[in-house]
Design a protein around this motif. Structure first.
Motif, short mmCIF file in Angstrom:
data_model
loop_
_atom_site.label_atom_id
_atom_site.label_comp_id
_atom_site.label_asym_id
_atom_site.label_seq_id
_atom_site.Cartn_x
_atom_site.Cartn_y
_atom_site.Cartn_z
N VAL A 117 0.83 -1.21 0.00
CA VAL A 117 0.00 0.00 0.00
C VAL A 117 0.87 1.26 0.00
O VAL A 117 0.60 2.22 -0.74
N ALA A 118 1.93 1.26 0.80
CA ALA A 118 2.80 2.45 0.86
C ALA A 118 3.52 2.68 -0.46
O ALA A 118 3.67 3.83 -0.89
N TRP A 119 3.96 1.61 -1.13
CA TRP A 119 4.61 1.79 -2.43
C TRP A 119 3.62 2.27 -3.49
O TRP A 119 3.97 3.10 -4.33
N ILE A 120 2.40 1.77 -3.42
CA ILE A 120 1.38 2.27 -4.35
C ILE A 120 1.18 3.76 -4.12
O ILE A 120 1.14 4.55 -5.09
N ALA A 121 1.10 4.17 -2.87
CA ALA A 121 0.95 5.59 -2.55
C ALA A 121 2.13 6.40 -3.09
O ALA A 121 1.95 7.48 -3.67
N GLN A 122 3.34 5.87 -2.95
CA GLN A 122 4.53 6.56 -3.45
C GLN A 122 4.44 6.78 -4.97
O GLN A 122 4.74 7.86 -5.47
N PHE A 123 4.04 5.74 -5.68
CA PHE A 123 3.96 5.86 -7.14
C PHE A 123 2.82 6.78 -7.56
O PHE A 123 2.94 7.51 -8.54
N VAL A 124 1.71 6.79 -6.80
CA VAL A 124 0.64 7.76 -7.06
C VAL A 124 1.19 9.18 -6.86
O VAL A 124 0.95 10.07 -7.68
N GLY A 125 1.94 9.38 -5.77
CA GLY A 125 2.54 10.69 -5.52
C GLY A 125 3.45 11.13 -6.64
O GLY A 125 3.44 12.29 -7.06
N HIS A 126 4.23 10.19 -7.16
CA HIS A 126 5.13 10.55 -8.26
C HIS A 126 4.38 10.76 -9.57
O HIS A 126 4.83 11.54 -10.41
N LYS A 127 3.26 10.11 -9.73
CA LYS A 127 2.41 10.38 -10.90
C LYS A 127 1.88 11.81 -10.82
O LYS A 127 1.91 12.55 -11.82
N ILE A 128 1.43 12.20 -9.63
CA ILE A 128 0.97 13.58 -9.42
C ILE A 128 2.12 14.56 -9.65
O ILE A 128 1.95 15.60 -10.29
N GLU A 129 3.29 14.20 -9.13
CA GLU A 129 4.50 15.04 -9.25
C GLU A 129 4.93 15.18 -10.71
O GLU A 129 5.44 16.23 -11.11
N GLY A 130 4.76 14.11 -11.47
CA GLY A 130 5.23 14.11 -12.84
C GLY A 130 6.71 13.82 -12.96
O GLY A 130 7.33 14.12 -13.99
N ARG A 131 7.28 13.23 -11.93
CA ARG A 131 8.70 12.87 -11.92
C ARG A 131 8.83 11.42 -11.45
O ARG A 131 8.07 10.96 -10.61
N LYS A 132 9.86 10.74 -11.95
CA LYS A 132 10.06 9.36 -11.53
C LYS A 132 10.68 9.34 -10.12
O LYS A 132 11.34 10.31 -9.71
N PRO A 133 10.47 8.26 -9.38
CA PRO A 133 11.07 8.15 -8.05
C PRO A 133 12.59 8.22 -8.12
O PRO A 133 13.20 7.67 -9.05
N SER A 134 13.19 8.87 -7.15
CA SER A 134 14.65 9.07 -7.13
C SER A 134 15.41 7.76 -7.15
O SER A 134 16.46 7.66 -7.78
N PHE A 135 14.91 6.74 -6.44
CA PHE A 135 15.67 5.50 -6.34
C PHE A 135 15.84 4.80 -7.69
O PHE A 135 16.71 3.93 -7.82
N LEU A 136 15.06 5.19 -8.68
CA LEU A 136 15.24 4.60 -10.01
C LEU A 136 16.53 5.08 -10.67
O LEU A 136 17.00 4.45 -11.61
N THR A 137 17.10 6.18 -10.16
CA THR A 137 18.37 6.66 -10.69
C THR A 137 19.55 6.20 -9.83
O THR A 137 20.65 6.06 -10.33
N ASP A 138 19.30 5.99 -8.53
CA ASP A 138 20.37 5.54 -7.62
C ASP A 138 19.71 4.92 -6.39
O ASP A 138 18.91 5.57 -5.71
N LEU A 139 20.04 3.67 -6.10
CA LEU A 139 19.42 2.97 -4.98
C LEU A 139 19.74 3.60 -3.63
O LEU A 139 19.04 3.35 -2.65
N THR A 140 20.77 4.43 -3.56
CA THR A 140 21.09 5.13 -2.31
C THR A 140 19.91 5.94 -1.83
O THR A 140 19.73 6.15 -0.62
N TYR A 141 19.06 6.38 -2.75
CA TYR A 141 17.89 7.18 -2.36
C TYR A 141 16.93 6.38 -1.47
O TYR A 141 16.11 6.98 -0.77
N LEU A 142 17.03 5.06 -1.48
CA LEU A 142 16.20 4.28 -0.56
C LEU A 142 16.64 4.53 0.89
O LEU A 142 15.82 4.41 1.81
N LEU A 143 17.90 4.89 1.11
CA LEU A 143 18.37 5.30 2.43
C LEU A 143 18.12 6.79 2.67
O LEU A 143 17.92 7.21 3.81
N ILE A 144 18.18 7.57 1.63
CA ILE A 144 18.02 9.03 1.76
C ILE A 144 16.58 9.38 2.14
O ILE A 144 16.35 10.28 2.97
N GLY A 145 15.60 8.69 1.57
CA GLY A 145 14.20 9.03 1.83
C GLY A 145 13.84 9.12 3.31
O GLY A 145 13.28 10.14 3.74
N PRO A 146 14.12 8.11 4.12
CA PRO A 146 13.78 8.21 5.55
C PRO A 146 14.49 9.38 6.25
O PRO A 146 13.87 10.07 7.07
#
Length: 161
Positions: A117-146
């Motif tokens: 559910v949380a990942w679905i929410a994240q992708f909905v947020g990025h759809k609204i944003e119009g930008r791809k999630p940061s972690f798709l460019t660098d997995l380090t962003y999975l640590l940066i987000g929190p």
């Protein structure tokens, strides 16, 4: 904030991450969904079976992951590092209680549900944003987000990190 050469590495990470999270709705979604994903990963790691009667207890794999992540955060910023330790502690207490009260199967089911559910929410947020999630460019962003979510909270409290 734009990244510059004289910034700390964590500040450059946050500047880049913030660039992918400008929309207020997407930011609000992330403030809820990122901690939910973090907790669900801790809970999923908690559910990895350990041999009975051994040295290891349920949660050891979650603990090892939190120690590794904490080392990363403390190197990036002591304040953020200790803040993330507090977050990990709180999430560990919650996870321990859920595991002790409801068992591994229920914890696993809950963790998977929250994760999805949380990942679905994240992708909905990025759809609204119009930008791809940061972690798709660098997995380090999975640590940066929190840490980014924590930094936003600390800023609101007037705490410099």
């Amino acid at each position: 904030m734009h990244a510059t050469a004289d910034m700390r590495p964590i500040d450059r990470w946050f500047a880049s991450y913030s660039g992918d999270h400008r929309n207020a709705i997407n930011q609000r979604i992330h403030v809820v969904a990122v901690p939910a994903i973090l907790w669900s990963v801790i809970a999923l790691l908690w559910c990895i079976p350990v041999p009975p009667g051994g040295w290891f207890k349920p949660g050891i794999f979650a603990a090892l992951a939190m120690v590794a992540a904490s080392a990363y955060y403390v190197r990036a910023s002591r304040v953020l590092g200790f803040g993330m330790l507090a977050v990990f502690f709180a999430m560990s207490v919650l996870t321990w209680w859920l595991h002790a009260t409801y068992g591994t199967r229920t914890l696993l089911t809950l963790a998977i549900a929250v994760f999805v559910v949380a990942w679905i929410a994240q992708f909905v947020g990025h759809k609204i944003e119009g930008r791809k999630p940061s972690f798709l460019t660098d997995l380090t962003y999975l640590l940066i987000g929190p840490a980014w979510v924590l930094a936003k909270g600390l800023r609101k409290l007037g705490i410099a990190w």
